[in-house]
Design an enzyme around this catalytic site. Structure first.
Site, short mmCIF file in Angstrom:
data_model
loop_
_atom_site.label_atom_id
_atom_site.label_comp_id
_atom_site.label_asym_id
_atom_site.label_seq_id
_atom_site.Cartn_x
_atom_site.Cartn_y
_atom_site.Cartn_z
N ARG A 38 0.96 -1.21 -0.05
CA ARG A 38 -0.03 0.02 -0.11
C ARG A 38 0.90 1.30 -0.16
O ARG A 38 0.51 2.35 0.57
CB ARG A 38 -1.11 -0.07 1.17
CG ARG A 38 -2.26 -0.73 1.00
CD ARG A 38 -3.30 -0.41 0.35
NE ARG A 38 -4.13 -1.21 0.03
CZ ARG A 38 -5.29 -1.32 0.79
NH1 ARG A 38 -5.72 -0.60 1.80
NH2 ARG A 38 -6.31 -2.36 0.44
N ARG A 42 -3.31 6.47 0.26
CA ARG A 42 -3.79 7.80 0.75
C ARG A 42 -2.93 8.44 1.73
O ARG A 42 -3.06 9.52 2.31
CB ARG A 42 -4.78 7.46 1.52
CG ARG A 42 -6.40 7.60 0.83
CD ARG A 42 -7.58 7.04 1.60
NE ARG A 42 -7.42 5.78 2.02
CZ ARG A 42 -8.37 5.11 2.69
NH1 ARG A 42 -9.65 5.53 3.03
NH2 ARG A 42 -8.28 3.76 2.90
N ARG A 51 -7.12 11.23 -6.62
CA ARG A 51 -8.40 10.49 -6.31
C ARG A 51 -9.74 11.36 -5.76
O ARG A 51 -10.67 11.23 -5.80
CB ARG A 51 -8.11 9.85 -5.06
CG ARG A 51 -7.33 8.24 -5.26
CD ARG A 51 -8.42 7.33 -6.09
NE ARG A 51 -9.59 7.54 -5.64
CZ ARG A 51 -10.09 6.95 -4.53
NH1 ARG A 51 -9.28 6.15 -3.91
NH2 ARG A 51 -11.44 7.03 -4.24
N ASP A 87 -6.57 -3.23 -7.56
CA ASP A 87 -7.06 -3.68 -6.31
C ASP A 87 -7.31 -5.28 -6.63
O ASP A 87 -7.65 -5.66 -7.69
CB ASP A 87 -8.37 -3.12 -6.03
CG ASP A 87 -8.76 -3.47 -4.37
OD1 ASP A 87 -8.21 -3.00 -3.69
OD2 ASP A 87 -9.55 -4.27 -4.32
N TYR A 167 -14.91 -12.24 0.42
CA TYR A 167 -15.54 -11.20 0.04
C TYR A 167 -16.85 -11.43 -0.34
O TYR A 167 -17.96 -10.81 -0.32
CB TYR A 167 -14.86 -10.11 -0.65
CG TYR A 167 -13.84 -9.22 0.12
CD1 TYR A 167 -14.25 -8.39 1.02
CD2 TYR A 167 -12.24 -9.53 -0.17
CE1 TYR A 167 -13.31 -7.69 1.87
CE2 TYR A 167 -11.31 -8.71 0.67
CZ TYR A 167 -11.88 -7.95 1.67
OH TYR A 167 -11.03 -7.17 2.42
C1 LIG Z 1 -7.88 -6.97 1.19
C2 LIG Z 1 -7.26 -6.23 -0.04
C3 LIG Z 1 -8.02 -5.33 -0.55
N1 LIG Z 1 -7.27 -4.70 -1.59
C4 LIG Z 1 -5.80 -5.37 -1.58
C5 LIG Z 1 -5.90 -6.47 -0.47
C6 LIG Z 1 -4.80 -7.23 0.00
C7 LIG Z 1 -3.96 -6.61 0.67
C8 LIG Z 1 -4.38 -6.25 2.09
O1 LIG Z 1 -4.27 -7.31 3.11
O2 LIG Z 1 -4.54 -5.21 2.50
C9 LIG Z 1 -4.88 -5.18 -2.35
C10 LIG Z 1 -4.38 -3.80 -2.92
N2 LIG Z 1 -5.21 -2.80 -2.86
C11 LIG Z 1 -4.65 -1.77 -3.51
C12 LIG Z 1 -3.27 -1.89 -3.88
C13 LIG Z 1 -2.49 -1.33 -4.63
C14 LIG Z 1 -0.86 -1.37 -4.30
C15 LIG Z 1 -0.25 -0.92 -3.25
O3 LIG Z 1 -0.07 -1.61 -2.56
O4 LIG Z 1 0.23 0.18 -3.14
C16 LIG Z 1 -3.06 -3.37 -3.47
C17 LIG Z 1 -2.03 -4.35 -3.51
C18 LIG Z 1 -5.06 -0.28 -3.62
C19 LIG Z 1 -6.08 0.13 -2.78
N3 LIG Z 1 -7.36 -0.60 -2.44
C20 LIG Z 1 -8.15 0.35 -1.64
C21 LIG Z 1 -7.51 1.52 -1.27
C22 LIG Z 1 -7.94 2.72 -0.97
C23 LIG Z 1 -8.91 3.56 -1.60
C24 LIG Z 1 -8.83 4.91 -1.38
O5 LIG Z 1 -7.98 5.57 -1.54
O6 LIG Z 1 -9.79 5.45 -0.69
C25 LIG Z 1 -6.05 1.27 -2.16
C26 LIG Z 1 -5.18 2.49 -2.26
C27 LIG Z 1 -9.40 0.07 -1.35
C28 LIG Z 1 -9.53 -1.30 -0.52
N4 LIG Z 1 -9.43 -2.49 -1.27
C29 LIG Z 1 -9.55 -3.55 -0.19
C30 LIG Z 1 -9.44 -2.77 1.09
C31 LIG Z 1 -9.82 -3.68 2.34
C32 LIG Z 1 -9.76 -1.59 0.83
C33 LIG Z 1 -9.43 -0.25 1.98
C34 LIG Z 1 -10.93 0.11 2.02
C35 LIG Z 1 -10.46 1.66 2.85
O7 LIG Z 1 -9.79 1.56 3.80
O8 LIG Z 1 -10.91 2.55 2.07
C36 LIG Z 1 -9.39 -4.99 -0.82
#
Ligand SMILES: Cc1c2[nH]c(c1CCC(=O)O)Cc1[nH]c(c(CCC(=O)O)c1C)Cc1[nH]c(c(CCC(=O)O)c1C)Cc1[nH]c(c(C)c1CCC(=O)O)C2
Length: 372
Positions: A38, A42, A51, A87, A167
């Site tokens: 990540r 953010r 974003r 994602d 999910y």
């Molecule tokens: C479980 C999981 C998800 N997504 C992902 C996982 C596996 C990793 C882990 O265990 O955390 C994987 C993921 N999601 C994202 C990345 C991008 C690459 C990186 O790591 O920088 C990666 C590798 C972008 C993202 N994916 C997400 C964001 C946040 C979106 C935003 O900017 O609001 C990002 C940058 C959204 C997302 N997508 C998911 C979640 C739980 C969330 C967070 C929700 C939140 O807190 O707002 C599902």
């Protein structure tokens, strides 16, 4: 075995000796490679500003935006790898599944997948072929990114079949994935078919990223920690293996070695699960080249349990990112020292960067790790 295209950065020599690639192949490069799960997100003001005008999943399928967001943390922190901005639900979305990413929550599916009929419909309607046909924005984003990265490798990724299934069955985030784990035991055949499908879509997603130029991949088995070792082995491991198989066969001849040193290598793979200390041996048995370890299991202990045979990635506790610098530095030293027991070590966090992290702290960690 399938070969990588001649223009791939592992084949033309751009990334074949990058510290990350060397470490994932089990070597000790001149410096410990570091990147952050990540890292794109953010915690960066430049990300938040993009974003502000684009929804998350729209940004993921917009090649210019996805590429720009992927590059932001590389420019800012000088990390040893980019991780593709996307994602785990993007392949679902591209295959036609109705899903959204809700801020502060995560993936939410319009129709949970719970019955034999639901699973049959998904397999018939949201097929791997449909995903392949829709994958061009991902391939294009990877190509644009790799063209800018030079010698810095791009890590592609996918969600592991269980994490996606958790999910889908729950319809959204859940604490202990009870509905999903119940389906596993109530209807093992339906469960197997569900995981075959999620494994196939994740495999196609990985394949697309690798063929377009990713130099390594990580499988996010994030919620596997909710499973017992026996359940993981019987009901989940075969599907995760199948996802990795989609790229494990991608071979290349190291471009800079000749004669006796020339041999085929495969694209490096990393397997990561949160809260999975009790599953280390099961995870290693999937056969990824390296294992990501969360912050709960010290790296020296993990390495010992794995016979000191597996390159490890991790495992700074994200909670230290807000600690006073001397404490964070002591923690970093401890992680590096414990990681030195493994055959190779890629420094990372034990889970993703929290959104409220001061990005200057991440830059400092990279500097310190490189100076050690
Ligand atoms: C479980 C999981 C998800 N997504 C992902 C996982 C596996 C990793 C882990 O265990 O955390 C994987 C993921 N999601 C994202 C990345 C991008 C690459 C990186 O790591 O920088 C990666 C590798 C972008 C993202 N994916 C997400 C964001 C946040 C979106 C935003 O900017 O609001 C990002 C940058 C959204 C997302 N997508 C998911 C979640 C739980 C969330 C967070 C929700 C939140 O807190 O707002 C599902």
């Amino acid at each position: 075995m399938n070969s990588l295209p001649a223009s791939h950065p592992l084949v033309d020599g751009r990334t074949s000796d990058a510290p990350l690639v060397r470490a994932l192949h089990g070597h000790r490069p001149e410096r410990t490679p570091v990147w952050f799960m990540r890292q794109a997100g953010r915690s960066l003001p430049e990300y938040r500003s993009i974003r502000a005008d684009h929804r998350m999943l729209d940004a993921c399928v917009n090649p210019e935006l996805a590429s720009e967001i992927t590059l932001q943390p590389v420019r800012r922190h000088g990390v040893d790898a980019a991780v593709f901005f996307s994602d785990i639900v993007v392949p679902m979305k591209l295959a036609g599944v109705e899903v959204d990413l809700v801020a502060g929550r995560g993936p939410v599916f319009a129709e949970p997948v719970r019955t034999a009929a639901d699973v049959a419909r998904c397999r018939a309607e949201f097929t791997a072929d449909r995903l392949r046909e829709a994958l061009d924005p991902v391939r294009e984003a990877v190509r644009l990114t790799v063209a800018q990265l030079g010698g810095t490798p791009l890590i592609g990724f996918a969600g592991a079949p269980f994490t996606l299934a958790a999910y889908l069955v729950e319809g959204g985030p859940s604490r202990d994935h009870l509905r999903a784990r119940t389906l596993m035991h109530a209807e093992p055949r339906v469960w197997r078919e569900l995981l075959e499908w999620t494994a196939e879509l994740s495999g196609v997603f990985l394949e697309g990223q690798v063929d377009a130029g990713a130099s390594a991949v990580q499988l996010f088995d994030s919620w596997a920690g909710s499973l017992s070792a026996a359940d993981y082995r019987e009901h989940v491991a075969p599907a995760s293996r199948r996802t990795l198989d989609a790229v494990r066969g991608r071979a290349y001849r190291h471009p800079l070695r000749e004669g006796y040193a020339a041999r085929d290598e495969t694209v490096p793979t990393i397997h990561f699960a949160v809260g999975s200390g009790h599953l280390l041996e099961e995870l290693a048995a999937i056969g990824a080249g390296a294992l990501g370890v969360d912050w709960r299991t010290p790296l020296d202990e993990a390495s010992r349990r794995l016979g000191d045979a597996v390159p490890l990635q991790g495992n700074l506790d994200p909670a230290y990112l807000g600690a006073p610098p001397p404490r964070l530095e002591a923690h970093l030293d401890d992680v590096l020292r414990r990681g030195s027991r493994a055959p190779a070590h890629v420094l990372n966090l034990g889970h993703g960067v929290p959104p409220e992290t001061d990005p200057g702290v991440l830059t400092r960690i990279v500097e310190l790790a490189h100076a050690r």
